[in-house]
Scaffold this active site. Structure first.
Site, PDB file in Angstrom:
ATOM      1  N   SER A 132       0.813  -1.204   0.000  1.00 36.28           N
ATOM      2  CA  SER A 132       0.000   0.000   0.000  1.00 36.28           C
ATOM      3  C   SER A 132       0.858   1.271   0.000  1.00 36.28           C
ATOM      4  O   SER A 132       1.621   1.515  -0.926  1.00 36.28           O
ATOM      5  CB  SER A 132      -0.947  -0.034   1.208  1.00 36.28           C
ATOM      6  OG  SER A 132      -1.870   1.022   1.167  1.00 36.28           O
ATOM      7  N   ASP A 191      -9.799  -3.953  -5.474  1.00 42.04           N
ATOM      8  CA  ASP A 191      -9.241  -2.901  -4.627  1.00 42.04           C
ATOM      9  C   ASP A 191     -10.140  -1.672  -4.726  1.00 42.04           C
ATOM     10  O   ASP A 191     -10.308  -1.097  -5.808  1.00 42.04           O
ATOM     11  CB  ASP A 191      -7.826  -2.564  -5.106  1.00 42.04           C
ATOM     12  CG  ASP A 191      -7.096  -1.587  -4.199  1.00 42.04           C
ATOM     13  OD1 ASP A 191      -7.763  -0.817  -3.470  1.00 42.04           O
ATOM     14  OD2 ASP A 191      -5.856  -1.580  -4.209  1.00 42.04           O
ATOM     15  N   HIS A 237      -7.876  -4.697  -1.535  1.00 44.82           N
ATOM     16  CA  HIS A 237      -6.653  -3.892  -1.427  1.00 44.82           C
ATOM     17  C   HIS A 237      -5.535  -4.635  -0.706  1.00 44.82           C
ATOM     18  O   HIS A 237      -4.368  -4.544  -1.093  1.00 44.82           O
ATOM     19  CB  HIS A 237      -6.977  -2.592  -0.682  1.00 44.82           C
ATOM     20  CG  HIS A 237      -5.798  -1.703  -0.458  1.00 44.82           C
ATOM     21  ND1 HIS A 237      -5.014  -1.226  -1.488  1.00 44.82           N
ATOM     22  CD2 HIS A 237      -5.241  -1.201   0.690  1.00 44.82           C
ATOM     23  CE1 HIS A 237      -4.040  -0.473  -0.992  1.00 44.82           C
ATOM     24  NE2 HIS A 237      -4.154  -0.447   0.320  1.00 44.82           N
TER      25      HIS A 237
END
Length: 484
Positions: A276, A373, A407
């Protein structure tokens, strides 16, 4: 409730230790010893186990419940599944279909992957293990009948269902012999995990994203699989800054220096694994630091995001998301995010995309993402691929987008997540008028997520081992010397 219909497999076991919990079970027509078996009961996170029940009457409904206490707040996470015993009075979770509960169908690791906050715990709590020095203890219990999870949490304890038999499932991120070394060297903060033995081992820097602090579990598991891993804190840990508004890349260069100076670590190159928010940092390390030769991003930012990034004579002022693409209804917490969130950063020539084409010719990138995501970062994976292709370097990057994955993508057999509370950076919070919102980090497709966990874990380990060990000139000389 998740409905699935295939059997998850392909991961090898690290142990054959089996545990039985046995309980005398009586009714008017049947007397037997009921057993709940987990094999292996003590294992690493990435090892699947077999759960079987024996000694019950044929054709009766039963509920299996799993419970895990996590973190300093001791939040409880639970899952449950409804089964019907076969004609022998048995249940084999690896082969038999759940008919209700947290999932339906054959899902051998379902009691782990579908763990979610228990009633009374914040629905945005994250089941994330930060300290690798202790195992997760998953309490698995058997009950008669098909029970809702709420039945176990009624206020009157005497009204809660009676447990027939139970067993504690002990899951570790550190294998025997792995060394855990807290690091406070100059300004770098983290924990180094060295595999058992003397090496030499390929080395990797391991970072997480907006969660902050120090997260050790993946690094410990990498070391358990033969890769020296340095879990590096980025912010909100001890004396580090509380956010990533300013990123001095020299901090990461110092971490590389530290890792490669350790005895038993291949000294001429290392890898970098990121998730991330930390992905743009990992990409920049691969682009600008000659000894970082293999970079992995998972659901990562392909552009400099909100941070003021400096390195030697380089300087970037990161950009924010498009605030017009974050929608929150009045009185609600959950955000709906528009598909144009990433704006023109999907243009391969955008000036704030990390210039990975500047990396040396023997540096490689592996970009992983999920197509569900909610922040659409999987689109950035394609942007990086196109950018490298336009420069004749398509062979230097490999991209994988997993179907029905959100995600986050973490080590095998850890829980899928739903909505998590996302605290905005000060700049973005001011622009949108909120300190944070609930963002969907998972995909609600726990079975597909579990498959992707296993697949991506093999991809990462193979990628690091190949480019940091097998392609290392130092390591090749070492091997040659061993055969003289």
């Amino acid at each position: 409730m998740l409905k699935i219909g295939r059997v998850l497999g392909g991961a090898r076991r690290a142990s054959t230790r089996t545990s039985y919990a046995i309980h005398k079970f009586y009714n008017s027509t049947h007397t037997s010893e009921v057993s709940l078996e987990i094999s292996p009961r003590i294992c690493l996170f990435d090892v699947p186990s077999r759960i079987t029940i024996k000694g019950l009457e044929p054709g009766i409904p039963v509920t299996l419940k799993s419970s895990l206490i996590v973190g300093p707040n001791e939040n409880e996470f639970v899952s449950h599944a409804h089964y019907v015993t076969d004609d022998k009075g048995e249940v084999n979770v690896n082969q038999d279909a759940s008919v209700g509960g947290s999932y339906e169908g054959v899902f051998p690791t379902g009691l782990l992957t579908t763990l979610e906050p228990a009633p009374g715990v914040s629905k945005y709590a994250r089941c994330l293990k930060k300290n690798a020095s202790t195992p997760d203890i998953v309490h698995v219990s058997l009950y008669k009948g098909h029970l809702p999870i709420e039945a176990h949490f009624v206020e009157d304890a005497s009204s809660r269902p009676e447990e027939v038999v139970s067993c504690d499932w002990e899951r570790h991120s550190m294998a025997p012999g792995v060394r855990r070394i807290p690091v406070r060297d100059g300004r770098i903060r983290g924990t180094l995990f060295l595999p058992a033995g003397s090496g030499p081992f390929p080395g990797v820097i391991d970072t997480f994203g907006a969660v902050g602090g120090l997260v050790e579990a993946r690094a410990a598991l990498l070391a358990s699989r033969g890769i020296a891993a340095f879990a590096l804190a980025l912010f909100a840990f001890e004396d580090l800054p509380q956010n990533l508004l300013r990123v001095e890349m020299e901090y990461f260069e110092e971490a590389v220096d530290y890792l490669l100076s350790q005895p038993g670590v291949i000294p001429d190159r290392c890898g970098f694994v990121s998730v991330s928010l930390s992905a743009f940092i990992a990409l920049a390390c691969g682009a600008w630091m000659d000894r970082v030769k293999a970079v992995v991003t998972i659901g990562g930012f392909h552009f400099f995001h909100e941070s003021h990034v400096t390195y030697k004579d380089k300087e970037y002022f990161g950009m924010s998301f498009d605030r017009s693409q974050v929608f929150v209804k009045e009185g609600e917490e959950k955000a709906l995010i528009g598909e144009d969130l990433l704006g023109n950063t999907l243009d391969p020539e955008h000036p704030l995309i990390v210039p990975i084409e500047e990396a040396s010719d023997d540096t490689y990138f592996l970009a992983l993402a999920g197509d569900k995501d909610a922040m659409y970062l999987y689109k950035g994976v394609d942007t990086l691929q196109r950018r490298m292709s336009d420069r004749g370097k398509s062979d230097k990057i490999r991209t994988i987008v997993y179907s029905d994955v959100g995600h986050l993508l973490e080590v095998p057999y850890t829980p899928d997540v739903g909505y998590l509370w996302q605290i905005f950076t000060p700049k973005f919070a001011k622009s949108i008028g909120r300190k944070g919102v609930a963002v969907l980090y998972g995909s609600a497709q726990s079975y597909q997520y579990s498959l992707a966990q296993v697949q991506h874990w093999h991809e990462i380990r193979n990628f690091i081992s190949h480019h940091i060990r097998d392609e290392s000139p130092w390591y090749q000389n070492y091997i040659d010397e061993q055969h003289v």
